[in-house]
Write an enzyme that holds these catalytic residues in place. Structure first.
Site, PDB file in Angstrom:
ATOM      1  CB  ALA A  98      -0.884  -0.013   1.242  1.00 26.89           C
ATOM      2  N   GLY A 143       0.680  -5.080   0.712  1.00 28.61           N
ATOM      3  CA  GLY A 143      -0.454  -5.158  -0.219  1.00 28.61           C
ATOM      4  C   GLY A 143      -0.096  -5.807  -1.537  1.00 28.61           C
ATOM      5  CD  GLU A 146      -2.533  -7.540   2.561  1.00 23.80           C
ATOM      6  OE1 GLU A 146      -2.154  -6.374   2.330  1.00 23.80           O
ATOM      7  OE2 GLU A 146      -3.330  -7.826   3.469  1.00 23.80           O
ATOM      8  CD  GLU A 166       1.315  -5.495   5.337  1.00 22.12           C
ATOM      9  OE1 GLU A 166       2.171  -6.355   5.651  1.00 22.12           O
ATOM     10  OE2 GLU A 166       0.605  -5.586   4.312  1.00 22.12           O
TER      11      GLU A 166
HETATM   12  N1  COA Z   1       4.577   3.262  -0.607  1.00 24.00           N
HETATM   13  C1  COA Z   1       4.973   4.437  -1.132  1.00 24.00           C
HETATM   14  N2  COA Z   1       6.146   4.613  -1.757  1.00 24.00           N
HETATM   15  C2  COA Z   1       6.949   3.550  -1.858  1.00 24.00           C
HETATM   16  C3  COA Z   1       6.611   2.294  -1.334  1.00 24.00           C
HETATM   17  C4  COA Z   1       5.348   2.180  -0.695  1.00 24.00           C
HETATM   18  N3  COA Z   1       4.914   1.000  -0.196  1.00 24.00           N
HETATM   19  N4  COA Z   1       7.631   1.434  -1.569  1.00 24.00           N
HETATM   20  C5  COA Z   1       8.562   2.131  -2.235  1.00 24.00           C
HETATM   21  N5  COA Z   1       8.161   3.406  -2.405  1.00 24.00           N
HETATM   22  C6  COA Z   1       8.871   4.491  -3.078  1.00 24.00           C
HETATM   23  C7  COA Z   1      10.010   5.031  -2.226  1.00 24.00           C
HETATM   24  O1  COA Z   1       9.506   5.966  -1.269  1.00 24.00           O
HETATM   25  C8  COA Z   1      10.872   5.660  -3.271  1.00 24.00           C
HETATM   26  O2  COA Z   1      10.286   6.868  -3.665  1.00 24.00           O
HETATM   27  P1  COA Z   1      11.203   8.212  -3.827  1.00 24.00           P
HETATM   28  O3  COA Z   1      12.196   7.831  -4.909  1.00 24.00           O
HETATM   29  O4  COA Z   1      10.248   9.253  -4.227  1.00 24.00           O
HETATM   30  O5  COA Z   1      11.856   8.403  -2.505  1.00 24.00           O
HETATM   31  C9  COA Z   1      10.731   4.692  -4.448  1.00 24.00           C
HETATM   32  O6  COA Z   1       9.520   3.996  -4.237  1.00 24.00           O
HETATM   33  C10 COA Z   1      11.860   3.682  -4.534  1.00 24.00           C
HETATM   34  O7  COA Z   1      11.933   3.005  -3.294  1.00 24.00           O
HETATM   35  P2  COA Z   1      13.289   2.878  -2.439  1.00 24.00           P
HETATM   36  O8  COA Z   1      12.891   2.632  -1.018  1.00 24.00           O
HETATM   37  O9  COA Z   1      14.158   4.047  -2.704  1.00 24.00           O
HETATM   38  O10 COA Z   1      13.924   1.576  -3.093  1.00 24.00           O
HETATM   39  P3  COA Z   1      14.924   0.555  -2.377  1.00 24.00           P
HETATM   40  O11 COA Z   1      15.425  -0.326  -3.452  1.00 24.00           O
HETATM   41  O12 COA Z   1      15.917   1.281  -1.554  1.00 24.00           O
HETATM   42  O13 COA Z   1      14.002  -0.307  -1.365  1.00 24.00           O
HETATM   43  C11 COA Z   1      12.050  -1.562  -0.745  1.00 24.00           C
HETATM   44  C12 COA Z   1      12.997  -1.125  -1.906  1.00 24.00           C
HETATM   45  C13 COA Z   1      10.881  -2.323  -1.374  1.00 24.00           C
HETATM   46  C14 COA Z   1      12.792  -2.467   0.202  1.00 24.00           C
HETATM   47  C15 COA Z   1      11.546  -0.321   0.001  1.00 24.00           C
HETATM   48  O14 COA Z   1      11.062   0.613  -0.955  1.00 24.00           O
HETATM   49  C16 COA Z   1      10.453  -0.593   0.972  1.00 24.00           C
HETATM   50  O15 COA Z   1      10.712  -1.127   2.051  1.00 24.00           O
HETATM   51  N6  COA Z   1       9.192  -0.240   0.643  1.00 24.00           N
HETATM   52  C17 COA Z   1       8.091  -0.341   1.537  1.00 24.00           C
HETATM   53  C18 COA Z   1       7.616  -1.780   1.626  1.00 24.00           C
HETATM   54  C19 COA Z   1       6.485  -1.880   2.642  1.00 24.00           C
HETATM   55  O16 COA Z   1       6.648  -1.654   3.812  1.00 24.00           O
HETATM   56  N7  COA Z   1       5.260  -2.245   2.159  1.00 24.00           N
HETATM   57  C20 COA Z   1       4.101  -2.380   2.973  1.00 24.00           C
HETATM   58  C21 COA Z   1       3.305  -1.146   2.970  1.00 24.00           C
HETATM   59  S1  COA Z   1       1.876  -1.283   4.020  1.00 24.00           S
END
Ligand code: COA
Length: 292
Positions: A98, A143, A146, A166
């Protein structure tokens, strides 16, 4: 939104493709919606729906959830569509969950609405009546996992990372993950995913029964496409019957589920493809299914 086609017989090319495109755009117009975050393409009976926010790792904001609901409603309604592939744009992510930037500012009641909207969209995928294959081309987190769990089959690239993080954000899976994952891999294993929020590689997810097959990244799209085409060319009524019997049957008691199977068996037996499939066997020739 884009509606792609090729020149294969049976694809949505030419006049049929134009009609499909105009029908879809009329549908979207009627709903006052445009697809900003989703790509929709139909080719040779296979609809490919792509979550298209690669700069945000295809995170599901509210707009994307709403667009996916319309895209899957279109795939359900369109008779030409006999199988669906769901994937994410770019090489890095299927869907990274999400949209946390929306979640951070959402009130409790907005969070409940978000949970409900995501759940409804994903339930519509699960009961689509046409096979939905998730091509997990990278992160499938929160999500994103999911969403993949609401699909009927899951295929992943070797580099894909899968998890329910989450809890690390102080919340819980709210798009059906607490329910579907435990039903799929068992309560203890699902609780490990939910409580620790750790990611596992695709190979481990396959060992757990969460992923059907793992492919090298370069082969994922073509391998999933082959499987989807095989399903699209199959006896659609039997395939729908199998989906309904397995999905709905697993949600009720055994006696009721067996009765459901019998009812569906009778319905499918009325199909032209049943006559063709059994006759082809007796005549020692390959069956030619028409999806009716
Ligand atoms: N919601 C909103 N934005 C997200 C996102 C999410 N779930 N996951 C990634 N992004 C965005 C980042 O904020 C970043 O945006 P920016 O360039 O404007 O800062 C972009 O996507 C790239 O992500 P980044 O974190 O820089 O890539 P990474 O390779 O360093 O890490 C992940 C990849 C997937 C490990 C990391 O993005 C992450 O942990 N995301 C969240 C996962 C999560 O908790 N999901 C459950 C949500 S309820």
């Amino acid at each position: 939104m884009s509606v792609a086609s090729n020149e294969n017989p049976g694809s949505s090319s030419g006049v049929v493709g134009d009609r499909l495109a105009s029908w879809l755009s009329l549908t979207l117009e009627a709903l006052h919606m445009e697809f900003a975050n989703v790509l929709y393409a139909v080719d040779a009976g296979v609809c490919t729906i792509t979550v298209n926010r690669p700069d945000k790792l295809n995170a599901l904001n509210q707009a994307t959830i709403a667009e996916l609901a319309v895209a899957f409603a279109s795939a359900r309604a369109e008779a030409l569509v006999r199988a669906v592939i769901l994937t994410g744009a770019g090489a890095k992510a299927f869907v990274a969950g999400a949209d946390i930037s929306e979640l951070a500012h959402a009130s409790p009641s907005q969070c409940r609405d978000l949970s409900q909207a995501g759940q409804r969209m994903m339930r519509a995928i699960e009961v689509l009546g046409k096979p939905v294959l998730a091509a997990i081309n990278g992160f499938a987190l929160g999500g994103g996992l999911e969403l993949a769990l609401s699909c009927h089959l899951r295929f992943a690239a070797e580099h894909a990372q899968i998890g329910l993080p989450e809890v690390t954000l102080g919340v819980l899976p709210g798009f059906g993950g607490t329910q579907r994952l435990s039903r799929l891999i068992g309560r203890a294993r699902a609780l490990e995913f939910c409580l620790f929020g750790e990611r596992v590689p695709a190979a481990r997810a396959q060992e757990l029964g969460l992923i059907n097959r793992v492919y090298p990244a370069a082969d994922l799209a073509s391998e999933v496409r082959k499987l989807a085409e095989r399903l699209a060319q199959g006896p659609s009524q039997a395939i729908r019957g199998i989906l309904d019997a397995v999905v709905q049957g697993s949600e009720c008691g055994l006696d009721q589920a067996l009765e459901l199977e019998t009812q569906i068996f009778g319905l499918v037996a009325a199909s032209a493809d049943k006559a063709e499939g059994t006759q082809a066997f007796l005549e020692k020739r390959p069956a030619i299914f028409r999806g009716v």
